[in-house]
Design an enzyme around this catalytic site. Sequence first.
Site, PDB file in Angstrom:
ATOM      1  N   ASN A  45      25.265  17.070 -23.108  1.00 29.29           N
ATOM      2  CA  ASN A  45      26.041  17.023 -24.093  1.00 29.29           C
ATOM      3  C   ASN A  45      27.166  16.863 -23.511  1.00 29.29           C
ATOM      4  O   ASN A  45      27.881  16.859 -23.502  1.00 29.29           O
ATOM      5  CB  ASN A  45      26.283  18.028 -25.085  1.00 29.29           C
ATOM      6  CG  ASN A  45      26.003  17.673 -26.746  1.00 29.29           C
ATOM      7  OD1 ASN A  45      26.165  16.512 -26.849  1.00 29.29           O
ATOM      8  ND2 ASN A  45      25.792  18.764 -27.243  1.00 29.29           N
TER       9      ASN A  45
ATOM     10  N   CYS B  20      29.166  22.716 -26.851  1.00 31.95           N
ATOM     11  CA  CYS B  20      30.323  23.877 -26.580  1.00 31.95           C
ATOM     12  C   CYS B  20      31.798  23.294 -26.609  1.00 31.95           C
ATOM     13  O   CYS B  20      31.641  22.867 -25.554  1.00 31.95           O
ATOM     14  CB  CYS B  20      29.786  24.267 -25.124  1.00 31.95           C
ATOM     15  SG  CYS B  20      29.856  26.034 -25.242  1.00 31.95           S
TER      16      CYS B  20
ATOM     17  N   SER C 227      23.948  29.751 -15.719  1.00 32.20           N
ATOM     18  CA  SER C 227      23.969  28.719 -15.683  1.00 32.20           C
ATOM     19  C   SER C 227      24.453  28.021 -14.340  1.00 32.20           C
ATOM     20  O   SER C 227      25.223  28.355 -13.245  1.00 32.20           O
ATOM     21  CB  SER C 227      25.227  28.272 -16.152  1.00 32.20           C
ATOM     22  OG  SER C 227      25.374  28.361 -17.949  1.00 32.20           O
TER      23      SER C 227
ATOM     24  N   CYS D 206      31.664  21.545 -19.545  1.00 29.27           N
ATOM     25  CA  CYS D 206      31.997  21.548 -21.039  1.00 29.27           C
ATOM     26  C   CYS D 206      33.458  21.402 -21.332  1.00 29.27           C
ATOM     27  O   CYS D 206      34.694  21.654 -20.345  1.00 29.27           O
ATOM     28  CB  CYS D 206      31.868  23.038 -19.732  1.00 29.27           C
ATOM     29  SG  CYS D 206      32.243  24.371 -21.717  1.00 29.27           S
TER      30      CYS D 206
ATOM     31  N   CYS E  52      37.975  28.842 -22.098  1.00 29.50           N
ATOM     32  CA  CYS E  52      37.613  29.712 -20.679  1.00 29.50           C
ATOM     33  C   CYS E  52      38.236  29.473 -19.376  1.00 29.50           C
ATOM     34  O   CYS E  52      39.019  28.264 -19.248  1.00 29.50           O
ATOM     35  CB  CYS E  52      36.317  29.185 -21.124  1.00 29.50           C
ATOM     36  SG  CYS E  52      35.250  29.241 -19.291  1.00 29.50           S
TER      37      CYS E  52
ATOM     38  N   CYS F 173      34.113  24.415 -15.375  1.00 28.75           N
ATOM     39  CA  CYS F 173      32.832  23.927 -15.432  1.00 28.75           C
ATOM     40  C   CYS F 173      33.119  21.972 -15.693  1.00 28.75           C
ATOM     41  O   CYS F 173      33.744  21.926 -16.981  1.00 28.75           O
ATOM     42  CB  CYS F 173      31.722  23.856 -16.568  1.00 28.75           C
ATOM     43  SG  CYS F 173      30.962  26.113 -15.800  1.00 28.75           S
TER      44      CYS F 173
ATOM     45  N   GLU G  40      34.714  29.261 -32.181  1.00 29.77           N
ATOM     46  CA  GLU G  40      33.290  28.304 -33.295  1.00 29.77           C
ATOM     47  C   GLU G  40      32.123  29.673 -32.824  1.00 29.77           C
ATOM     48  O   GLU G  40      31.824  29.939 -31.767  1.00 29.77           O
ATOM     49  CB  GLU G  40      32.864  27.534 -32.027  1.00 29.77           C
ATOM     50  CG  GLU G  40      33.579  26.001 -31.695  1.00 29.77           C
ATOM     51  CD  GLU G  40      32.988  25.464 -31.476  1.00 29.77           C
ATOM     52  OE1 GLU G  40      33.444  23.744 -30.544  1.00 29.77           O
ATOM     53  OE2 GLU G  40      32.417  24.946 -30.809  1.00 29.77           O
TER      54      GLU G  40
ATOM     55  N   CYS H 237      24.360  31.867 -32.282  1.00 30.73           N
ATOM     56  CA  CYS H 237      25.556  31.863 -30.478  1.00 30.73           C
ATOM     57  C   CYS H 237      26.829  32.085 -31.146  1.00 30.73           C
ATOM     58  O   CYS H 237      27.651  31.278 -31.632  1.00 30.73           O
ATOM     59  CB  CYS H 237      24.957  30.189 -30.078  1.00 30.73           C
ATOM     60  SG  CYS H 237      25.851  30.139 -28.712  1.00 30.73           S
TER      61      CYS H 237
HETATM   62  N1  SAH Z   1      29.854  30.660 -19.538  1.00 35.03           N
HETATM   63  C1  SAH Z   1      28.930  30.501 -19.846  1.00 35.03           C
HETATM   64  C2  SAH Z   1      28.073  30.929 -21.462  1.00 35.03           C
HETATM   65  C3  SAH Z   1      29.153  29.458 -22.321  1.00 35.03           C
HETATM   66  S1  SAH Z   1      28.395  28.076 -22.048  1.00 35.03           S
HETATM   67  C4  SAH Z   1      27.966  29.760 -18.722  1.00 35.03           C
HETATM   68  O1  SAH Z   1      28.151  29.550 -18.533  1.00 35.03           O
HETATM   69  O2  SAH Z   1      26.409  30.486 -18.910  1.00 35.03           O
HETATM   70  C5  SAH Z   1      26.951  27.522 -22.446  1.00 35.03           C
HETATM   71  C6  SAH Z   1      25.925  26.642 -21.313  1.00 35.03           C
HETATM   72  O3  SAH Z   1      26.480  25.876 -22.230  1.00 35.03           O
HETATM   73  C7  SAH Z   1      26.026  27.401 -20.314  1.00 35.03           C
HETATM   74  O4  SAH Z   1      24.691  27.323 -19.725  1.00 35.03           O
HETATM   75  C8  SAH Z   1      27.169  25.587 -19.849  1.00 35.03           C
HETATM   76  O5  SAH Z   1      27.262  25.105 -18.707  1.00 35.03           O
HETATM   77  C9  SAH Z   1      25.975  24.631 -20.781  1.00 35.03           C
HETATM   78  N2  SAH Z   1      27.247  23.782 -21.723  1.00 35.03           N
HETATM   79  C10 SAH Z   1      29.091  23.448 -21.274  1.00 35.03           C
HETATM   80  N3  SAH Z   1      28.821  22.888 -21.711  1.00 35.03           N
HETATM   81  C11 SAH Z   1      28.065  21.509 -21.913  1.00 35.03           C
HETATM   82  C12 SAH Z   1      27.608  19.967 -22.077  1.00 35.03           C
HETATM   83  N4  SAH Z   1      28.517  19.296 -22.461  1.00 35.03           N
HETATM   84  N5  SAH Z   1      26.328  19.677 -21.992  1.00 35.03           N
HETATM   85  C13 SAH Z   1      25.195  20.780 -21.701  1.00 35.03           C
HETATM   86  N6  SAH Z   1      25.186  21.763 -21.532  1.00 35.03           N
HETATM   87  C14 SAH Z   1      26.827  21.909 -21.297  1.00 35.03           C
END
Ligand code: SAH
Length: 353
Positions: A288, A331, A212, A117, A110, A114, A90, A103
Amino acid sequence: MDIISYTKEELENLIVVLGDKKYRAGQIYEWIHKKHVTSYDEMLNVPKALKEKLAEIAPMNAPEIVTFQESKIDGTRKYLYKLYDDSVIESVFMRYKHGNSVCISSQVGCRMGCRFCASTLDGLMRNLSAGEMLMQIYGIERDTGERVSNVVVMGTGEPLDNYDNLIKFIKMLSDESGINISQRNITVSTCGLVPKIDELADEDLQITLALSLHASNQAKREALMPIALKYNINDVVDACKRYFDKTGRRISFEYSLVSGQNDTAEDAAELSHLIKGINCHVNLIPVNPIKERDYVAPDRSAVIGFKERLEKNGINVTIRREMGRDIDGACGQLRKKYMSKVGEEDEDSRTNG
Ligand code: SAH
Protein backbone atom coordinates in the site's frame (compact mmCIF):
# COMPACT_ATOMS: atom_id res chain seq x y z
CA MET A 1 -2.10 1.18 36.29
CA ASP A 2 -5.46 1.79 34.63
CA ILE A 3 -8.32 -0.31 36.05
CA ILE A 4 -8.94 -1.93 32.65
CA SER A 5 -5.51 -3.60 32.79
CA TYR A 6 -6.20 -5.41 36.08
CA THR A 7 -6.77 -9.14 35.78
CA LYS A 8 -9.55 -10.53 37.94
CA GLU A 9 -7.03 -11.76 40.55
CA GLU A 10 -5.22 -8.40 40.60
CA LEU A 11 -8.56 -6.68 41.07
CA GLU A 12 -9.52 -8.99 43.93
CA ASN A 13 -6.24 -8.26 45.71
CA LEU A 14 -6.68 -4.53 45.26
CA ILE A 15 -10.21 -4.57 46.60
CA VAL A 16 -9.29 -6.67 49.62
CA VAL A 17 -6.40 -4.30 50.36
CA LEU A 18 -8.90 -1.43 50.24
CA GLY A 19 -10.94 -3.26 52.89
CA ASP A 20 -13.88 -4.20 50.71
CA LYS A 21 -15.49 -7.54 49.82
CA LYS A 22 -13.77 -9.77 47.26
CA TYR A 23 -16.96 -10.34 45.23
CA ARG A 24 -16.93 -6.66 44.25
CA ALA A 25 -13.99 -7.51 41.96
CA GLY A 26 -16.23 -9.83 39.95
CA GLN A 27 -18.85 -7.11 39.57
CA ILE A 28 -16.33 -4.52 38.44
CA TYR A 29 -14.62 -6.96 36.09
CA GLU A 30 -17.97 -7.70 34.49
CA TRP A 31 -18.84 -4.04 34.04
CA ILE A 32 -15.57 -3.45 32.22
CA HIS A 33 -14.97 -6.67 30.32
CA LYS A 34 -18.49 -7.88 29.57
CA LYS A 35 -20.63 -4.76 29.56
CA HIS A 36 -17.84 -2.50 28.28
CA VAL A 37 -18.58 0.61 30.32
CA THR A 38 -16.11 3.47 30.01
CA SER A 39 -16.54 5.14 33.42
CA TYR A 40 -16.96 4.23 37.07
CA ASP A 41 -20.28 6.14 37.08
CA GLU A 42 -21.85 3.45 34.94
CA MET A 43 -21.13 0.66 37.47
CA LEU A 44 -24.55 0.77 39.09
CA ASN A 45 -24.22 -1.93 41.75
CA VAL A 46 -20.81 -0.80 43.08
CA PRO A 47 -20.82 1.50 46.15
CA LYS A 48 -19.87 5.09 45.44
CA ALA A 49 -17.18 5.22 48.13
CA LEU A 50 -15.35 2.25 46.63
CA LYS A 51 -15.59 3.72 43.14
CA GLU A 52 -14.12 7.00 44.35
CA LYS A 53 -11.21 5.25 46.05
CA LEU A 54 -10.57 3.11 42.98
CA ALA A 55 -10.74 6.06 40.61
CA GLU A 56 -7.86 7.66 42.52
CA ILE A 57 -5.63 4.59 42.54
CA ALA A 58 -6.59 3.12 39.18
CA PRO A 59 -8.28 5.58 36.83
CA MET A 60 -10.41 4.24 34.01
CA ASN A 61 -8.50 6.07 31.24
CA ALA A 62 -10.82 4.75 28.53
CA PRO A 63 -9.67 5.67 25.02
CA GLU A 64 -12.18 7.90 23.22
CA ILE A 65 -13.20 7.57 19.58
CA VAL A 66 -12.16 10.84 17.89
CA THR A 67 -13.41 9.95 14.45
CA PHE A 68 -13.85 7.07 12.05
CA GLN A 69 -13.82 6.63 8.29
CA GLU A 70 -15.99 4.05 6.58
CA SER A 71 -15.10 2.46 3.27
CA LYS A 72 -17.74 2.81 0.58
CA ILE A 73 -16.37 -0.30 -1.07
CA ASP A 74 -16.58 -2.88 1.73
CA GLY A 75 -17.84 -1.19 4.91
CA THR A 76 -14.44 -1.43 6.63
CA ARG A 77 -14.16 1.17 9.35
CA LYS A 78 -10.98 2.80 10.51
CA TYR A 79 -11.22 4.28 14.00
CA LEU A 80 -8.99 6.91 15.51
CA TYR A 81 -8.80 6.75 19.32
CA LYS A 82 -7.43 9.41 21.63
CA LEU A 83 -5.74 8.10 24.78
CA TYR A 84 -5.65 9.77 28.21
CA ASP A 85 -2.32 11.45 27.39
CA ASP A 86 -3.61 12.77 24.03
CA SER A 87 -1.70 10.18 21.99
CA VAL A 88 -3.71 8.87 19.05
CA ILE A 89 -3.91 5.32 17.74
CA GLU A 90 -5.78 3.51 14.97
CA SER A 91 -7.91 0.38 14.98
CA VAL A 92 -9.72 -1.18 12.03
CA PHE A 93 -13.07 -3.00 11.95
CA MET A 94 -13.62 -5.44 9.07
CA ARG A 95 -16.64 -7.55 8.21
CA TYR A 96 -15.92 -10.97 6.76
CA LYS A 97 -18.25 -13.86 5.95
CA HIS A 98 -16.87 -15.78 8.92
CA GLY A 99 -17.41 -12.90 11.35
CA ASN A 100 -16.18 -9.48 12.35
CA SER A 101 -12.52 -8.83 12.80
CA VAL A 102 -10.68 -5.99 14.54
CA CYS A 103 -7.09 -5.02 13.85
CA ILE A 104 -5.55 -3.32 16.89
CA SER A 105 -2.46 -1.26 17.58
CA SER A 106 0.02 -2.45 20.21
CA GLN A 107 2.16 0.68 20.57
CA VAL A 108 1.94 4.42 19.95
CA GLY A 109 4.26 4.58 16.95
CA CYS A 110 6.92 1.96 16.30
CA ARG A 111 10.71 1.74 16.38
CA MET A 112 11.23 -1.08 13.87
CA GLY A 113 11.71 1.23 10.88
CA CYS A 114 10.29 -0.93 8.06
CA ARG A 115 10.82 1.14 4.94
CA PHE A 116 7.31 0.82 3.46
CA CYS A 117 5.38 1.41 6.70
CA ALA A 118 3.76 4.71 7.74
CA SER A 119 3.52 3.75 11.43
CA THR A 120 7.23 3.92 12.05
CA LEU A 121 8.02 7.27 10.40
CA ASP A 122 7.97 9.21 13.70
CA GLY A 123 9.43 6.43 15.85
CA LEU A 124 8.03 4.96 19.06
CA MET A 125 6.22 7.13 21.64
CA ARG A 126 5.22 4.46 24.15
CA ASN A 127 3.79 1.00 24.73
CA LEU A 128 0.05 0.45 25.07
CA SER A 129 -1.24 -1.15 28.25
CA ALA A 130 -3.26 -4.37 28.12
CA GLY A 131 -6.33 -2.23 28.89
CA GLU A 132 -5.66 0.14 26.01
CA MET A 133 -5.44 -2.83 23.65
CA LEU A 134 -8.67 -4.38 25.00
CA MET A 135 -10.57 -1.10 24.86
CA GLN A 136 -9.93 -0.74 21.13
CA ILE A 137 -12.10 -3.84 20.68
CA TYR A 138 -14.69 -2.97 23.34
CA GLY A 139 -15.12 0.55 21.89
CA ILE A 140 -15.77 -0.86 18.44
CA GLU A 141 -18.30 -3.40 19.74
CA ARG A 142 -20.06 -0.58 21.51
CA ASP A 143 -19.98 1.72 18.51
CA THR A 144 -21.14 -0.83 15.92
CA GLY A 145 -23.42 -2.84 18.19
CA GLU A 146 -21.87 -5.92 16.59
CA ARG A 147 -19.95 -8.81 18.11
CA VAL A 148 -16.25 -9.13 17.26
CA SER A 149 -15.01 -12.70 16.82
CA ASN A 150 -11.48 -12.27 15.47
CA VAL A 151 -8.64 -10.06 16.60
CA VAL A 152 -5.42 -9.40 14.73
CA VAL A 153 -2.55 -7.52 16.34
CA MET A 154 -1.41 -5.99 13.06
CA GLY A 155 -1.96 -2.28 13.59
CA THR A 156 0.68 0.23 14.59
CA GLY A 157 3.51 -1.14 16.71
CA GLU A 158 5.59 -4.25 17.14
CA PRO A 159 3.64 -6.46 19.57
CA LEU A 160 6.67 -8.51 20.64
CA ASP A 161 8.42 -5.25 21.55
CA ASN A 162 5.63 -4.80 24.16
CA TYR A 163 5.74 -8.42 25.26
CA ASP A 164 4.39 -8.49 28.83
CA ASN A 165 1.41 -6.30 28.05
CA LEU A 166 0.70 -8.35 24.93
CA ILE A 167 0.58 -11.63 26.87
CA LYS A 168 -1.66 -10.11 29.52
CA PHE A 169 -3.92 -8.73 26.77
CA ILE A 170 -4.23 -12.14 25.07
CA LYS A 171 -5.08 -13.88 28.35
CA MET A 172 -7.71 -11.28 29.25
CA LEU A 173 -9.15 -11.26 25.73
CA SER A 174 -9.71 -15.01 25.85
CA ASP A 175 -10.88 -15.05 29.49
CA GLU A 176 -14.32 -16.59 29.95
CA SER A 177 -15.33 -13.93 32.41
CA GLY A 178 -14.57 -11.22 29.86
CA ILE A 179 -15.16 -10.85 26.12
CA ASN A 180 -14.11 -14.51 25.69
CA ILE A 181 -12.58 -14.48 22.22
CA SER A 182 -11.11 -17.86 21.33
CA GLN A 183 -7.31 -17.89 21.17
CA ARG A 184 -7.61 -19.66 17.84
CA ASN A 185 -9.19 -16.47 16.52
CA ILE A 186 -6.30 -14.26 17.64
CA THR A 187 -3.34 -13.51 15.39
CA VAL A 188 -0.16 -11.71 16.41
CA SER A 189 2.00 -10.30 13.64
CA THR A 190 5.71 -9.68 14.17
CA CYS A 191 8.62 -8.39 12.13
CA GLY A 192 10.61 -11.26 13.67
CA LEU A 193 12.17 -10.73 17.12
CA VAL A 194 13.68 -14.21 17.40
CA PRO A 195 14.10 -14.56 21.22
CA LYS A 196 10.55 -13.29 21.73
CA ILE A 197 9.13 -15.77 19.21
CA ASP A 198 10.72 -18.55 21.29
CA GLU A 199 9.31 -17.08 24.49
CA LEU A 200 5.87 -16.87 22.88
CA ALA A 201 6.07 -20.51 21.81
CA ASP A 202 6.49 -21.46 25.48
CA GLU A 203 3.40 -19.56 26.70
CA ASP A 204 1.05 -22.42 25.93
CA LEU A 205 -1.30 -20.27 23.85
CA GLN A 206 -3.34 -21.31 20.82
CA ILE A 207 -2.86 -18.08 18.86
CA THR A 208 -1.66 -17.79 15.27
CA LEU A 209 1.76 -16.29 14.62
CA ALA A 210 2.07 -14.15 11.50
CA LEU A 211 5.62 -13.44 10.47
CA SER A 212 6.31 -10.39 8.31
CA LEU A 213 8.82 -11.88 5.92
CA HIS A 214 8.57 -9.58 2.87
CA ALA A 215 11.71 -10.89 1.19
CA SER A 216 13.16 -14.08 -0.16
CA ASN A 217 16.73 -13.59 1.02
CA GLN A 218 18.81 -11.76 3.61
CA ALA A 219 20.04 -8.91 1.37
CA LYS A 220 16.58 -8.02 0.12
CA ARG A 221 15.11 -8.25 3.60
CA GLU A 222 17.75 -5.90 4.93
CA ALA A 223 16.81 -3.35 2.28
CA LEU A 224 13.18 -3.32 3.43
CA MET A 225 13.42 -4.11 7.15
CA PRO A 226 16.21 -2.84 9.42
CA ILE A 227 15.37 -5.57 11.97
CA ALA A 228 16.94 -8.02 9.48
CA LEU A 229 20.33 -6.55 10.45
CA LYS A 230 19.78 -7.92 13.94
CA TYR A 231 18.15 -11.27 13.13
CA ASN A 232 19.16 -13.18 10.03
CA ILE A 233 16.34 -14.39 7.77
CA ASN A 234 17.32 -18.04 8.30
CA ASP A 235 17.20 -17.63 12.09
CA VAL A 236 13.76 -16.03 11.82
CA VAL A 237 12.44 -18.87 9.69
CA ASP A 238 13.97 -21.41 12.10
CA ALA A 239 12.20 -19.68 15.01
CA CYS A 240 8.92 -20.09 13.10
CA LYS A 241 9.61 -23.81 12.69
CA ARG A 242 10.18 -24.11 16.44
CA TYR A 243 6.95 -22.16 17.05
CA PHE A 244 5.04 -24.68 14.96
CA ASP A 245 6.75 -27.66 16.61
CA LYS A 246 5.83 -26.42 20.08
CA THR A 247 2.31 -25.12 19.45
CA GLY A 248 1.06 -27.08 16.44
CA ARG A 249 -0.22 -23.77 15.05
CA ARG A 250 0.33 -23.17 11.35
CA ILE A 251 2.55 -20.17 10.61
CA SER A 252 1.28 -17.36 8.46
CA PHE A 253 3.98 -15.59 6.42
CA GLU A 254 3.11 -12.06 5.38
CA TYR A 255 4.71 -10.95 2.13
CA SER A 256 4.10 -7.39 0.93
CA LEU A 257 4.82 -7.32 -2.77
CA VAL A 258 6.86 -4.30 -3.83
CA SER A 259 7.39 -3.79 -7.53
CA GLY A 260 10.98 -4.40 -8.58
CA GLN A 261 12.09 -5.24 -5.03
CA ASN A 262 10.74 -8.67 -4.12
CA ASP A 263 8.29 -9.71 -6.85
CA THR A 264 10.41 -11.46 -9.48
CA ALA A 265 10.32 -15.10 -10.59
CA GLU A 266 13.64 -15.64 -8.76
CA ASP A 267 12.05 -14.23 -5.60
CA ALA A 268 9.19 -16.71 -5.88
CA ALA A 269 11.66 -19.58 -6.34
CA GLU A 270 13.91 -18.46 -3.50
CA LEU A 271 10.96 -17.92 -1.18
CA SER A 272 9.58 -21.39 -1.97
CA HIS A 273 12.95 -22.89 -1.10
CA LEU A 274 13.27 -20.84 2.11
CA ILE A 275 9.99 -22.00 3.61
CA LYS A 276 9.86 -25.47 2.08
CA GLY A 277 8.55 -28.14 4.43
CA ILE A 278 7.10 -25.67 6.94
CA ASN A 279 3.42 -26.04 7.78
CA CYS A 280 2.52 -22.53 6.69
CA HIS A 281 0.40 -20.22 4.69
CA VAL A 282 1.64 -17.25 2.66
CA ASN A 283 -0.39 -14.08 2.61
CA LEU A 284 0.53 -11.82 -0.31
CA ILE A 285 -0.21 -8.13 0.18
CA PRO A 286 0.34 -5.75 -2.72
CA VAL A 287 2.20 -2.93 -0.94
CA ASN A 288 0.00 0.00 0.00
CA PRO A 289 2.01 3.00 -1.19
CA ILE A 290 2.75 5.77 1.32
CA LYS A 291 3.61 9.24 0.14
CA GLU A 292 6.89 9.37 2.08
CA ARG A 293 8.40 6.57 -0.06
CA ASP A 294 8.27 5.69 -3.71
CA TYR A 295 7.42 2.00 -3.39
CA VAL A 296 4.66 0.80 -5.68
CA ALA A 297 2.66 -2.41 -5.92
CA PRO A 298 3.14 -4.77 -8.86
CA ASP A 299 0.19 -4.84 -11.25
CA ARG A 300 -2.55 -7.42 -10.70
CA SER A 301 -1.22 -9.91 -13.24
CA ALA A 302 2.23 -9.88 -11.64
CA VAL A 303 0.66 -10.51 -8.21
CA ILE A 304 -1.30 -13.46 -9.59
CA GLY A 305 1.80 -14.74 -11.39
CA PHE A 306 3.76 -14.65 -8.12
CA LYS A 307 0.98 -16.54 -6.37
CA GLU A 308 0.89 -19.22 -9.06
CA ARG A 309 4.64 -19.75 -8.87
CA LEU A 310 4.39 -20.42 -5.14
CA GLU A 311 1.42 -22.72 -5.65
CA LYS A 312 3.34 -24.76 -8.20
CA ASN A 313 5.85 -25.39 -5.44
CA GLY A 314 3.11 -26.72 -3.19
CA ILE A 315 2.72 -23.66 -0.97
CA ASN A 316 -0.64 -22.44 0.39
CA VAL A 317 -1.09 -18.85 -0.76
CA THR A 318 -3.78 -16.21 -0.62
CA ILE A 319 -3.78 -12.66 -1.86
CA ARG A 320 -4.95 -10.44 0.97
CA ARG A 321 -8.23 -8.76 0.16
CA GLU A 322 -7.45 -5.09 0.29
CA MET A 323 -10.03 -3.88 2.74
CA GLY A 324 -10.76 -0.18 2.95
CA ARG A 325 -8.34 0.93 0.29
CA ASP A 326 -10.33 4.17 -0.07
CA ILE A 327 -9.87 5.12 3.60
CA ASP A 328 -6.13 5.42 4.17
CA GLY A 329 -6.08 1.67 4.68
CA ALA A 330 -2.33 1.24 5.12
CA CYS A 331 -0.93 0.83 8.57
CA GLY A 332 -0.63 4.19 10.32
CA GLN A 333 -1.81 6.44 7.49
CA LEU A 334 -4.96 7.84 9.14
CA ARG A 335 -3.08 8.55 12.36
CA LYS A 336 -0.29 10.23 10.45
CA LYS A 337 -2.75 12.40 8.55
CA TYR A 338 -4.58 13.36 11.75
CA MET A 339 -1.37 14.26 13.55
CA SER A 340 -0.08 16.44 10.74
CA LYS A 341 -3.45 18.21 10.63
CA VAL A 342 -3.35 18.88 14.37
CA GLY A 343 0.24 20.09 13.87
CA GLU A 344 -0.87 22.56 11.20
CA GLU A 345 -3.65 23.86 13.42
CA ASP A 346 -1.14 24.43 16.21
CA GLU A 347 1.03 26.41 13.86
CA ASP A 348 -1.92 28.44 12.65
CA SER A 349 -2.92 29.38 16.16
CA ARG A 350 0.63 30.38 16.88
CA THR A 351 0.84 32.70 13.88
CA ASN A 352 -2.55 34.13 14.71
CA GLY A 353 -1.89 34.46 18.37
N1 SAH B 1 5.06 -4.91 13.68
C1 SAH B 1 4.24 -6.01 13.29
C2 SAH B 1 2.77 -5.70 13.14
C3 SAH B 1 2.35 -4.42 12.51
S1 SAH B 1 2.46 -4.22 10.78
C4 SAH B 1 4.78 -6.64 12.03
O1 SAH B 1 5.78 -6.15 11.50
O2 SAH B 1 4.27 -7.66 11.61
C5 SAH B 1 1.27 -5.32 10.08
C6 SAH B 1 1.65 -5.82 8.70
O3 SAH B 1 1.45 -4.81 7.70
C7 SAH B 1 3.10 -6.24 8.60
O4 SAH B 1 3.20 -7.39 7.83
C8 SAH B 1 3.71 -5.04 7.88
O5 SAH B 1 4.93 -5.36 7.31
C9 SAH B 1 2.61 -4.71 6.89
N2 SAH B 1 2.65 -3.37 6.32
C10 SAH B 1 2.96 -2.20 6.91
N3 SAH B 1 2.88 -1.17 6.06
C11 SAH B 1 2.49 -1.69 4.89
C12 SAH B 1 2.22 -1.14 3.60
N4 SAH B 1 2.36 0.17 3.37
N5 SAH B 1 1.83 -1.98 2.62
C13 SAH B 1 1.70 -3.30 2.85
N6 SAH B 1 1.93 -3.88 4.03
C14 SAH B 1 2.35 -3.09 5.04
